[in-house]
Design a protein around this motif. Structure first.
Motif, PDB file in Angstrom:
ATOM      1  N   ALA A  67       0.833  -1.206   0.000  1.00 20.60           N
ATOM      2  CA  ALA A  67       0.000   0.000   0.000  1.00 20.60           C
ATOM      3  C   ALA A  67       0.866   1.254   0.000  1.00 20.60           C
ATOM      4  CB  ALA A  67      -0.926  -0.004   1.213  1.00 20.60           C
ATOM      5  N   ASP A  68       1.963   1.236   0.787  1.00 23.36           N
ATOM      6  CA  ASP A  68       2.899   2.357   0.787  1.00 23.36           C
ATOM      7  C   ASP A  68       3.576   2.510  -0.571  1.00 23.36           C
ATOM      8  OD1 ASP A  68       2.501   3.097   3.450  1.00 23.36           O
ATOM      9  OD2 ASP A  68       4.033   1.727   4.197  1.00 23.36           O
ATOM     10  N   ARG A  69       3.872   1.382  -1.188  1.00 25.18           N
ATOM     11  CA  ARG A  69       4.678   1.389  -2.419  1.00 25.18           C
ATOM     12  C   ARG A  69       3.851   1.715  -3.658  1.00 25.18           C
ATOM     13  NH1 ARG A  69       7.631   1.910  -6.039  1.00 25.18           N
ATOM     14  NH2 ARG A  69       9.476   0.726  -6.646  1.00 25.18           N
ATOM     15  N   TYR A  70       2.643   1.173  -3.727  1.00 26.36           N
ATOM     16  CA  TYR A  70       1.854   1.278  -4.955  1.00 26.36           C
ATOM     17  C   TYR A  70       0.517   2.005  -4.781  1.00 26.36           C
ATOM     18  CZ  TYR A  70       5.218  -2.278  -6.382  1.00 26.36           C
ATOM     19  OH  TYR A  70       6.377  -2.955  -6.646  1.00 26.36           O
ATOM     20  N   GLY A  71       0.210   2.460  -3.574  1.00 26.87           N
ATOM     21  CA  GLY A  71      -1.079   3.092  -3.332  1.00 26.87           C
ATOM     22  C   GLY A  71      -2.062   2.121  -2.710  1.00 26.87           C
ATOM     23  N   SER A  72      -3.059   2.652  -2.051  1.00 24.56           N
ATOM     24  CA  SER A  72      -3.940   1.839  -1.215  1.00 24.56           C
ATOM     25  C   SER A  72      -5.181   1.317  -1.925  1.00 24.56           C
ATOM     26  CB  SER A  72      -4.379   2.657   0.008  1.00 24.56           C
ATOM     27  OG  SER A  72      -5.027   3.845  -0.411  1.00 24.56           O
ATOM     28  N   MET A  73      -5.607   1.961  -3.015  1.00 27.99           N
ATOM     29  CA  MET A  73      -6.909   1.635  -3.610  1.00 27.99           C
ATOM     30  C   MET A  73      -6.991   0.176  -4.049  1.00 27.99           C
ATOM     31  SD  MET A  73      -8.909   3.326  -6.864  1.00 27.99           S
ATOM     32  CE  MET A  73      -7.922   2.413  -8.069  1.00 27.99           C
ATOM     33  N   ARG A  74      -5.986  -0.306  -4.799  1.00 20.83           N
ATOM     34  CA  ARG A  74      -6.029  -1.683  -5.290  1.00 20.83           C
ATOM     35  C   ARG A  74      -6.032  -2.691  -4.139  1.00 20.83           C
ATOM     36  NH1 ARG A  74      -2.482   1.050  -8.613  1.00 20.83           N
ATOM     37  NH2 ARG A  74      -3.071   1.200 -10.824  1.00 20.83           N
ATOM     38  N   ILE A  75      -5.249  -2.386  -3.119  1.00 18.08           N
ATOM     39  CA  ILE A  75      -5.187  -3.269  -1.949  1.00 18.08           C
ATOM     40  C   ILE A  75      -6.560  -3.367  -1.297  1.00 18.08           C
ATOM     41  CG2 ILE A  75      -4.238  -3.529   0.373  1.00 18.08           C
ATOM     42  CD1 ILE A  75      -2.230  -4.190  -1.770  1.00 18.08           C
ATOM     43  N   MET A  76      -7.236  -2.226  -1.138  1.00 20.64           N
ATOM     44  CA  MET A  76      -8.555  -2.218  -0.499  1.00 20.64           C
ATOM     45  C   MET A  76      -9.586  -2.982  -1.330  1.00 20.64           C
ATOM     46  SD  MET A  76      -8.842   1.679   0.935  1.00 20.64           S
ATOM     47  CE  MET A  76      -7.581   2.408   1.968  1.00 20.64           C
ATOM     48  N   ILE A  77      -9.533  -2.829  -2.651  1.00 19.59           N
ATOM     49  CA  ILE A  77     -10.494  -3.523  -3.513  1.00 19.59           C
ATOM     50  C   ILE A  77     -10.319  -5.038  -3.405  1.00 19.59           C
ATOM     51  CG2 ILE A  77     -11.146  -3.971  -5.910  1.00 19.59           C
ATOM     52  CD1 ILE A  77     -10.511  -1.040  -6.511  1.00 19.59           C
ATOM     53  N   MET A  78      -9.084  -5.503  -3.545  1.00 22.18           N
ATOM     54  CA  MET A  78      -8.837  -6.947  -3.480  1.00 22.18           C
ATOM     55  C   MET A  78      -9.181  -7.507  -2.102  1.00 22.18           C
ATOM     56  SD  MET A  78      -5.372  -7.513  -5.754  1.00 22.18           S
ATOM     57  CE  MET A  78      -4.391  -6.335  -4.813  1.00 22.18           C
ATOM     58  N   PRO A 189       1.481   6.866  -3.761  1.00 23.62           N
ATOM     59  CA  PRO A 189       2.511   6.250  -2.934  1.00 23.62           C
ATOM     60  C   PRO A 189       3.411   7.318  -2.334  1.00 23.62           C
ATOM     61  CG  PRO A 189       2.313   5.088  -5.017  1.00 23.62           C
ATOM     62  CD  PRO A 189       1.479   6.329  -5.123  1.00 23.62           C
ATOM     63  N   GLN A 190       3.876   7.055  -1.108  1.00 25.92           N
ATOM     64  CA  GLN A 190       4.604   8.077  -0.375  1.00 25.92           C
ATOM     65  C   GLN A 190       5.890   8.528  -1.066  1.00 25.92           C
ATOM     66  OE1 GLN A 190       3.564   9.631   2.194  1.00 25.92           O
ATOM     67  NE2 GLN A 190       5.362  10.722   2.920  1.00 25.92           N
ATOM     68  N   GLN A 191       6.562   7.614  -1.781  1.00 21.16           N
ATOM     69  CA  GLN A 191       7.843   8.015  -2.357  1.00 21.16           C
ATOM     70  C   GLN A 191       7.695   9.089  -3.417  1.00 21.16           C
ATOM     71  OE1 GLN A 191       6.475   5.075  -2.783  1.00 21.16           O
ATOM     72  NE2 GLN A 191       6.777   4.264  -4.835  1.00 21.16           N
ATOM     73  N   THR A 192       6.484   9.303  -3.940  1.00 18.95           N
ATOM     74  CA  THR A 192       6.303  10.321  -4.964  1.00 18.95           C
ATOM     75  C   THR A 192       6.206  11.714  -4.377  1.00 18.95           C
ATOM     76  OG1 THR A 192       3.891  10.141  -4.916  1.00 18.95           O
ATOM     77  CG2 THR A 192       5.058   8.683  -6.417  1.00 18.95           C
ATOM     78  N   TYR A 335       7.112   4.973   5.474  1.00 21.72           N
ATOM     79  CA  TYR A 335       6.811   3.543   5.577  1.00 21.72           C
ATOM     80  C   TYR A 335       5.853   3.279   6.738  1.00 21.72           C
ATOM     81  CZ  TYR A 335      10.654   2.903   2.309  1.00 21.72           C
ATOM     82  OH  TYR A 335      11.462   2.964   1.204  1.00 21.72           O
ATOM     83  N   PHE A 336       4.953   4.230   6.930  1.00 21.30           N
ATOM     84  CA  PHE A 336       4.054   4.138   8.086  1.00 21.30           C
ATOM     85  C   PHE A 336       3.219   2.864   8.073  1.00 21.30           C
ATOM     86  CE2 PHE A 336      -0.251   4.667   9.721  1.00 21.30           C
ATOM     87  CZ  PHE A 336      -0.003   5.013  11.034  1.00 21.30           C
ATOM     88  N   ALA A 337       2.558   2.560   6.937  1.00 20.97           N
ATOM     89  CA  ALA A 337       1.659   1.404   6.897  1.00 20.97           C
ATOM     90  C   ALA A 337       2.419   0.113   7.181  1.00 20.97           C
ATOM     91  CB  ALA A 337       0.945   1.320   5.546  1.00 20.97           C
ATOM     92  N   MET A 338       3.660   0.023   6.695  1.00 21.99           N
ATOM     93  CA  MET A 338       4.435  -1.188   6.936  1.00 21.99           C
ATOM     94  C   MET A 338       4.886  -1.276   8.394  1.00 21.99           C
ATOM     95  SD  MET A 338       8.099  -2.361   5.374  1.00 21.99           S
ATOM     96  CE  MET A 338       8.876  -1.089   6.388  1.00 21.99           C
TER      97      MET A 338
END
Length: 403
Positions: A67-78, A189-192, A335-338
């Protein structure tokens, strides 16, 4: 991100957590119907729920990383779809093993992406640091709002329908979560949004947490929280019924926990933005110990059960905005979520033991008294653990914590 988008993510985050945690907190009212229908022990059902908690926590750091790396939306949907599938298949369970696969494994995996670590990470990393603790408290209160709503709904449905049909309807409610996840379509994602001068590598972030004593003290403290909430959520309704109170009392008790934790989560989120969070956590656990002790000492009636529920409910998930707030304060939000996912895993190990040991000790002694007393001891220990935490932001991550 604009203020409108931040507000949208806050609303969607509250609703997702309300549905995911509300349904999950209602599982306790199904303990007796499932044991009677499948002819299995309370320990067996408790183990399925314990497995759910443990697996949820075990995969949380990895889900949080993605979620931190790629964004949270896809994670939440799956995750929302997987959660709904687990609820849908649970009524087809024929024994303890298949219950472990559905209510345990599938629901546990689904929970990892639609609860606190991922949702708080998505909402919290875009919040102003001055308001972050309060906002995390508002999202946490969503879980209590869900508990207040879904426990009475579950009990009402259970009084009219078989438990299997009630689960089918809960699965439909769970399908709302993937739809609400589209509210996070602008979550980046946070790195952006972190410059290369303030960015920290994943390995460096893990090393900093590994050698920070406060990080492990937070893990130990959150373990105790998990033990408390899982034991009470799973076994309190049966405990009250065993002591001669009606099944409706158990549903009222859980709903009241949810209602008062709406107030508690907001209050502790507010307090965490104004006072040192580690001291508030210490007092919170100490007061928990006192409340449980009074509950055991005083005569048990319908009104004493509801009084206990209101008091423990006020403290129920107030630990979440405070603990997550400390993680964000010390290590920053990149890296908060992790990192919070790792701390949350400790919470879920405690949840595993609270749910399973409650059933195991009951089958062994035909009483929950030993677990209640153990809960008091753990609360006192946790109150002590939080005092020596060094809660100053790490030098390398200080700029991140103000991002």
């Amino acid at each position: 991100m604009s203020q409108r988008h931040i507000l949208l993510t806050l609303i969607c985050g509250v609703l997702i957590v309300a549905i995911s945690m509300g349904i999950r907190q209602a599982f306790g009212i199904f303990l007796r119907p499932i044991t009677l229908d499948l002819n299995i022990s309370r320990e067996a059902v408790g183990f399925a729920l314990a497995l759910q908690n443990l697996l949820w926590g075990a995969v949380q750091p990895f889900v949080g990383y993605f979620a931190d790396r790629y964004g949270s939306m896809r994670i939440m949907i799956m995750s929302g779809l997987l959660y709904s599938l687990g609820l849908l298949l649970t009524p087809f369970s024929q024994n303890a093993f298949t219950l472990d696969l559905t209510l345990g494994i599938l629901v546990g995996l689904g929970l990892s992406g639609v609860t606190f670590a991922v949702v708080l990470g998505a909402v919290g990393r875009n919040a102003d640091p001055a308001w972050r603790s309060l906002i995390l408290g508002i999202v946490t209160a969503g879980g209590s709002l869900g508990m207040f709503i879904f426990v009475p709904i579950g009990q009402a449905l259970l009084s009219q329908l078989e438990w299997e049909n009630t689960f089918f309807l809960l699965a439909l409610f769970a399908l709302l979560m993937p739809l609400l996840a589209f509210g996070f379509i602008n979550d980046k994602p946070q790195q952006t949004i972190v410059t290369t001068t303030t960015g920290v590598s994943l390995i460096k972030a893990l090393q900093e947490a590994q050698f920070h004593r406060g990080f492990w003290l937070l893990n130990l403290g959150f373990f105790v929280c998990g033990f408390h909430v899982a034991f009470i959520a799973v076994h309190l309704p049966s405990y009250l019924t065993d002591r001669g109170l009606s099944p409706v009392t158990g549903a009222h008790a859980l709903a009241l926990i949810g209602f008062f934790n709406i107030l508690g989560s907001y209050t502790f989120g507010w307090l965490g933005g104004r006072y040192r969070q580690k001291y508030i956590l210490s007092w919170l656990y100490l007061i928990r110990a006192i409340i449980i002790a009074l509950f055991l000492y005083l005569p048990l009636t319908y009104y004493s059960a509801l009084t206990f529920s209101a008091a423990i409910g006020f403290l129920w998930l107030g630990t979440v905005p405070l603990t997550s707030g400390l993680v964000a304060r010390i290590f920053g939000t990149q890296y908060f979520a992790m990192l919070f996912g790792i701390v949350f895993f400790s919470h879920q190990v405690g949840s595993f033991l609270g749910a399973w040991l409650g059933g195991y000790v009951f089958e062994l002694t035909h009483s929950y008294d030993m677990i209640w007393l153990f809960s008091i001891v753990l609360a006192v220990i946790s109150a002590i653990f939080h005092l020596p935490i060094m809660d100053k932001p790490l030098t390398r991550l200080q700029s991140l914590s103000n991002a």
